[in-house]
Design an enzyme around this catalytic site. Structure first.
Site, PDB file in Angstrom:
ATOM      1  N   THR A  38     -19.228  -5.395  -2.966  1.00 54.84           N
ATOM      2  CA  THR A  38     -19.181  -4.535  -1.559  1.00 54.84           C
ATOM      3  C   THR A  38     -19.198  -3.156  -1.957  1.00 54.84           C
ATOM      4  OG1 THR A  38     -17.909  -6.421  -0.700  1.00 54.84           O
ATOM      5  CG2 THR A  38     -18.017  -4.579   0.526  1.00 54.84           C
ATOM      6  N   GLU A 113      -8.584   1.486 -10.184  1.00 53.04           N
ATOM      7  CA  GLU A 113      -8.713   1.516  -8.781  1.00 53.04           C
ATOM      8  C   GLU A 113      -7.363   2.110  -8.221  1.00 53.04           C
ATOM      9  OE1 GLU A 113     -11.860  -2.108  -7.996  1.00 53.04           O
ATOM     10  OE2 GLU A 113      -9.927  -2.508  -7.870  1.00 53.04           O
TER      11      GLU A 113
END
Ligand code: A5P
Length: 236
Positions: A38, A113
Site C-alpha cells: 500500500t 518504520e
C-alpha cells in the site's frame, strides 16, 4: 465475486487510500516513506508530484522503499540532518477500531518504520477495510524483531507469554534477515482487546530488538472503501 476480481478491487482501494494520503504532502515537508504494497502506491504518487515540481525530502523506512524513491527521483535524507518528520505515510497489517493501535511488520520493516513513526508529527496509515479489527492479533501475528544470537532462547521466553513464535523464513529457505540484520519471530497471540500490557511484556524479553505493536502512534487512518476513502482521526 470471483477471487481475481476481488483482489483487483482490493488493489484499487489500497491505491485510492495511498493517493489521498500523498495529496496531504506539501512543499518543503520532510516525509516518512513507508514500506509494503500500500505504501508503495503512496511513494509512486509522491514520485509523480516531485516530477511535477513538489519539493520534499523523503526518509525511507526500508532499503526497498529507498530504492523505489531513488528510482522516482524523490530526494532522500536521514536523521543525521533532520530530527523530525512532518508527515509519514505507511501501511499496516491490523488497525484496531477506536484505539487506532496497529500491528505492523509483516513486510519485515517494523524497526525502521517505528523509528520513523516516532519522529513523525502526523502519521497517516493507509489500508483497505480488511485491516480493521476489534481485537489486536485477530488475523495477524505480531512480528517481533530479535537478535540472531540465542534467538531460540528469545523464542522460548516469548512462548511463555503465549506467543507461539515462528521464525520467519525467506524465499531462499533461510531465515529472513531484516534491514537491521536481525531475525523476525512471528508471534500469534490470542486476539486481545488491550495490547499495551502485552507490548510491555514483549519489551522486557531479552533479545527482542523491537516489536510490531504501534500503540498510540497513528494520527489518522485512511481506509479505501468502495464508497470512497474514509478518514478516521485519532480523537474519533
Ligand atoms: C512493512 O514492514 C509493514 O509494516 C507494512 O507496512 C504492512 O505490512 C502493510 O503492508 P501491505 O500494505 O503490503 O499490506
Amino acid at each position: 465475486m470471483a477471487p481475481k476480481e476481488n483482489a483487483m478491487d482490493q488493489v484499487s482501494l489500497k491505491k485510492a487510500a495511498a493517493e489521498s494520503a500523498a495529496d496531504q504532502v506539501q512543499d518543503g515537508m520532510i516525509v516518512g516513506l513507508g514500506t509494503g504494497s500500500t505504501a508503495k502506491f503512496a511513494v509512486d504518487a509522491l514520485g509523480h508530484r516531485v516530477k511535477a515540481g513538489l519539493k520534499i525530502v523523503g526518509i525511507p523506512t526500508s532499503e526497498r522503499t529507498a530504492a523505489q524513491a531513488t528510482e522516482l527521483g524523490i530526494p532522500l535524507g536521514g536523521f543525521d540532518k533532520y530530527s523530525h518528520i512532518d508527515l509519514s505515510i505507511d501501511g499496516a497489517d491490523e488497525v484496531q477500531h477506536g484505539t487506532l493501535h496497529l500491528i505492523k511488520g509483516l513486510g519485515g520493516a517494523l524497526l525502521r518504520e517505528k523509528i520513523v513513526a516516532s519522529a513523525t508529527r502526523r502519521f497517516i496509515i493507509i489500508v483497505d477495510e480488511s485491516k480493521l479489527v476489534d481485537k489486536i492479533c485477530s488475523h495477524c501475528p505480531i512480528p517481533v524483531e530479535v537478535v540472531g544470537f540465542g534467538w531460540q532462547l528469545t523464542a522460548k521466553h516469548l512462548n511463555e507469554l503465549g506467543a507461539n513464535p515462528v521464525l520467519r523464513m525467506g524465499a531462499d529457505g533461510k531465515p529472513f534477515i531484516s534491514d537491521g540484520g536481525h531475525y523476525i519471530l512471528d508471534c500469534k497471540f490470542d486476539p486481545m482487546v488491550a495490547a499495551l500490557p502485552m507490548a510491555r511484556e514483549i519489551d522486557h524479553v531479552l533479545g527482542v530488538v523491537e516489536h510490531g505493536l504501534f500503540l498510540g502512534m497513528a494520527s489518522e487512518i485512511r481506509v479505501g472503501t468502495p464508497e470512497g476513502v474514509k478518514v478516521i482521526n485519532k480523537s474519533a
